[in-house]
Scaffold this active site. Structure first.
Site, mmCIF file in Angstrom:
data_model
loop_
_atom_site.group_PDB
_atom_site.id
_atom_site.type_symbol
_atom_site.label_atom_id
_atom_site.label_comp_id
_atom_site.label_asym_id
_atom_site.label_seq_id
_atom_site.Cartn_x
_atom_site.Cartn_y
_atom_site.Cartn_z
ATOM 1 N N LYS A 1 50.401 85.811 102.210
ATOM 2 C CA LYS A 1 51.286 86.642 101.399
ATOM 3 C C LYS A 1 51.157 88.091 101.858
ATOM 4 O O LYS A 1 50.114 88.710 101.696
ATOM 5 C CB LYS A 1 50.918 86.551 99.917
ATOM 6 C CG LYS A 1 51.841 87.408 99.031
ATOM 7 C CD LYS A 1 51.097 87.997 97.872
ATOM 8 C CE LYS A 1 51.809 89.153 97.210
ATOM 9 N NZ LYS A 1 52.083 90.310 98.065
ATOM 10 N N GLU B 1 38.448 106.347 94.893
ATOM 11 C CA GLU B 1 39.143 106.217 96.177
ATOM 12 C C GLU B 1 40.528 106.858 96.057
ATOM 13 O O GLU B 1 41.365 106.417 95.266
ATOM 14 C CB GLU B 1 39.278 104.748 96.562
ATOM 15 C CG GLU B 1 39.891 104.548 97.934
ATOM 16 C CD GLU B 1 39.924 103.093 98.359
ATOM 17 O OE1 GLU B 1 39.702 102.823 99.554
ATOM 18 O OE2 GLU B 1 40.169 102.236 97.510
ATOM 19 N N PHE C 1 48.999 96.739 102.335
ATOM 20 C CA PHE C 1 50.073 97.489 102.997
ATOM 21 C C PHE C 1 49.583 98.372 104.138
ATOM 22 O O PHE C 1 50.370 98.763 104.997
ATOM 23 C CB PHE C 1 50.812 98.370 101.982
ATOM 24 C CG PHE C 1 50.045 99.584 101.525
ATOM 25 C CD1 PHE C 1 50.008 100.746 102.291
ATOM 26 C CD2 PHE C 1 49.348 99.586 100.326
ATOM 27 C CE1 PHE C 1 49.296 101.873 101.877
ATOM 28 C CE2 PHE C 1 48.642 100.698 99.907
ATOM 29 C CZ PHE C 1 48.613 101.843 100.682
ATOM 30 N N GLU D 1 54.079 93.423 99.354
ATOM 31 C CA GLU D 1 55.499 93.580 99.061
ATOM 32 C C GLU D 1 56.037 94.917 99.546
ATOM 33 O O GLU D 1 57.254 95.121 99.565
ATOM 34 C CB GLU D 1 55.760 93.423 97.563
ATOM 35 C CG GLU D 1 55.018 94.378 96.671
ATOM 36 C CD GLU D 1 53.656 93.867 96.227
ATOM 37 O OE1 GLU D 1 53.202 94.273 95.142
ATOM 38 O OE2 GLU D 1 53.031 93.083 96.974
ATOM 39 N N SER E 1 42.666 96.723 96.745
ATOM 40 C CA SER E 1 41.856 97.593 95.889
ATOM 41 C C SER E 1 40.731 96.787 95.241
ATOM 42 O O SER E 1 40.833 95.571 95.079
ATOM 43 C CB SER E 1 42.729 98.222 94.805
ATOM 44 O OG SER E 1 43.120 97.244 93.850
ATOM 45 N N CYS F 1 40.274 101.774 104.331
ATOM 46 C CA CYS F 1 39.045 101.671 103.545
ATOM 47 C C CYS F 1 37.830 102.146 104.319
ATOM 48 O O CYS F 1 36.724 102.161 103.775
ATOM 49 C CB CYS F 1 38.836 100.237 103.079
ATOM 50 S SG CYS F 1 38.632 99.047 104.421
#
Length: 485
Positions: A174, A376, A150, A177, A227, A282
């Site tokens: 993909k 994180e 995202f 969402e 993640s 990240c």
């Protein structure tokens, strides 16, 4: 809803998703509902894979010099629609418009690199014996898949789309969402650029589709960004099905600040690194290791953090759940004895009261065993750990299980070199807090920040998205018999 119900993009057309499982896409900036997204099923994935398989023979046999023309046109379209694309990224992700513009500019740079691939995959040829030649060439894998996060709705998809497709593959992608709108716009631009139907396909959904991608027998390779917990699962599941997989996970990036660092530059850079994209990247600075007496720099960091204003030059985090999680980290650190120098909890932006904002947060006197030092956080939060020596600082950095990035602020070249050599991370910065390589250099960390071989962008990506064919030929029988024939 501002936008129509989300559709998949299969075989060059947007198609309805026949599903009763609906997710609501919400803007983090103000809580507005943007669109409904049905969750695709395995049957929807089959349709996308079948379209990609049907398109593969013609696309893969198209000379790369012709395939790349699509991406010259795509680059122009990204430039033409830069403002519109950036506004969409900002709306669905929550980052500031300036950050969103920078994201689209990076998409342009990534596409520009893809247009150079014909010069980079020319192969090799050599007469290895009298009348005998060996040659190599890169050939595409087939149908490949990309699963994207995202935090960069346009940039991370463009880490894979231009390179994988220019090299002759057909792709299923993909989107997250949480942010599916930008990828739908990218699909429309690729269509406008002349990409043949079926070469690029979007399947919307959640973890069900991720698992289906990993399991699908006709998908040859999978890339993933997200993640570490999920990256491990994807890597294990995909490779368990004998696929290629490159899965990028999370990070806990350490900035080592030495006493001789330039105070103003360091403060500005540290704050930009920890608060850019609301800390949801990240490569963000998450932990600062103060080596020796650097209180004068910490004071300036706090002053700079005070200039970062939520809703103005600091965007929202992705949703309310993320805001609450970040604030729990801060509260727990405070309860464990850390000192909150700048507190971003309970932030509310006037006129956007339903938005998900966390203010910049600076936490001092953090101990290595605290959660804010180890995990994180993915928010605009930096934890300061104090040490007396460089080696103590490196011990903290190297005990970290991740390995995306590390940075040092100093004017001492020999110390900088020492830290570069000793730091256990794949990307190192000297006086720069977000050491993302520019093309053609590749993006990729070490340790629990990456699972798989190679990197996801730049020259290194060529090996992931293609396979090497080796051919040995002899056409002159008069050359006689030798050890090769």
């Amino acid at each position: 809803m501002k936008y129509p119900r989300m559709q998949n993009f299969i075989n060059g057309r947007f198609t309805d998703i026949d599903s009763t499982r609906l997710l609501t896409i919400t803007s983090p900036t103000d809580g507005r509902e943007l669109a409904l997204m049905p969750c695709s099923t395995a049957a929807d994935l089959d349709a996308a894979v079948n379209a990609a398989k049907a398109a593969f023979p013609a696309w893969s046999q198209t000379p790369i010099k012709e395939r790349v023309q699509v991406f010259f046109r795509y680059k122009y379209l990204l430039e033409r629609d830069l403002q519109e694309l950036a506004e969409l990224v900002s709306e669905e992700n929550g980052k500031t418009l300036g950050e969103a513009i920078a994201e689209i500019e990076k998409c342009i740079e990534l596409t520009e690199f893809a247009t150079s691939l014909p010069q980079l995959v020319t192969g090799e040829i050599l007469e290895v014996s009298k009348g005998v030649e060996c040659r190599t060439e890169h050939v595409p894998l087939g149908v490949v898949a990309s699963i994207v996060p995202f935090n960069f709705p346009s940039m991370v998809p463009n880490w894979t789309i231009p390179n994988a497709l220019t090299l002759g593959n057909c792709m299923i992608i993909k989107p997250s969402e949480k942010v599916p709108l930008s990828l739908a716009r990218i699909a429309a631009l690729l269509k406008e650029a002349g990409l043949p139907d079926g070469v690029f396909n979007i399947v919307n959904g959640d973890s069900e589709i991720v698992n289906a991608i990993c399991d699908h027998p006709s998908i040859e390779a999978v890339s993933f960004v997200g993640s570490t917990k999920v990256a491990k699962l994807v890597y294990q599941r995909a490779t368990g099905q004998l696929k290629r997989c490159l899965a990028l996970g999370g990070a806990k990036n350490h900035l080592l600040v030495l006493p001789d660092a330039k105070p103003d530059m360091t403060a500005q850079n540290v704050v930009a690194s920890m608060s850019g994209c609301a800390g949801q990247r990240c490569m963000a600075a998450s932990a600062m290791v103060a080596v020796g007496q650097v209180d004068h720099i910490i004071d300036k960091i706090c002053a700079e953090a005070g200039k970062v204003i939520p809703g103005k030059n600091l965007g929202a985090v992705i949703n309310r759940e993320s805001k609450e999680k970040i604030e729990r980290y801060i509260t727990e650190a405070e309860q464990q004895g850390a000192r909150i120098l700048i507190d971003g909890r309970n932030t509310v932006v006037e006129g956007k009261e339903q938005g998900s904002y966390v203010g910049p947060t600076v936490i001092d006197y953090v101990k290595p065993d605290m959660a804010v030092a180890r995990e994180e956080i993915f928010g605009p939060v930096i934890s300061i750990l104090r040490t007396n020596t460089v080696d103590e600082a490196l011990a903290i950095e190297n005990a970290n299980p991740y390995g995306n990035a590390a940075a040092v602020y100093t004017q001492n070249g020999s110390l900088a070199r020492y830290i570069i050599e000793k730091a256990n991370a794949g990307m190192i910065g000297v006086n720069i807090g977000v050491p993302v390589p520019r093309e053609p250099f590749s993006f990729g960390g070490w340790n629990e920040s990456k699972f798989g071989v190679g990197d996801i962008t730049g020259k290194s990506s060529i090996e992931f998205w293609s396979k090497l064919k080796k051919t040995t030929t002899k056409w002159n029988p008069e050359a006689g018999i030798n050890w090769m024939s």
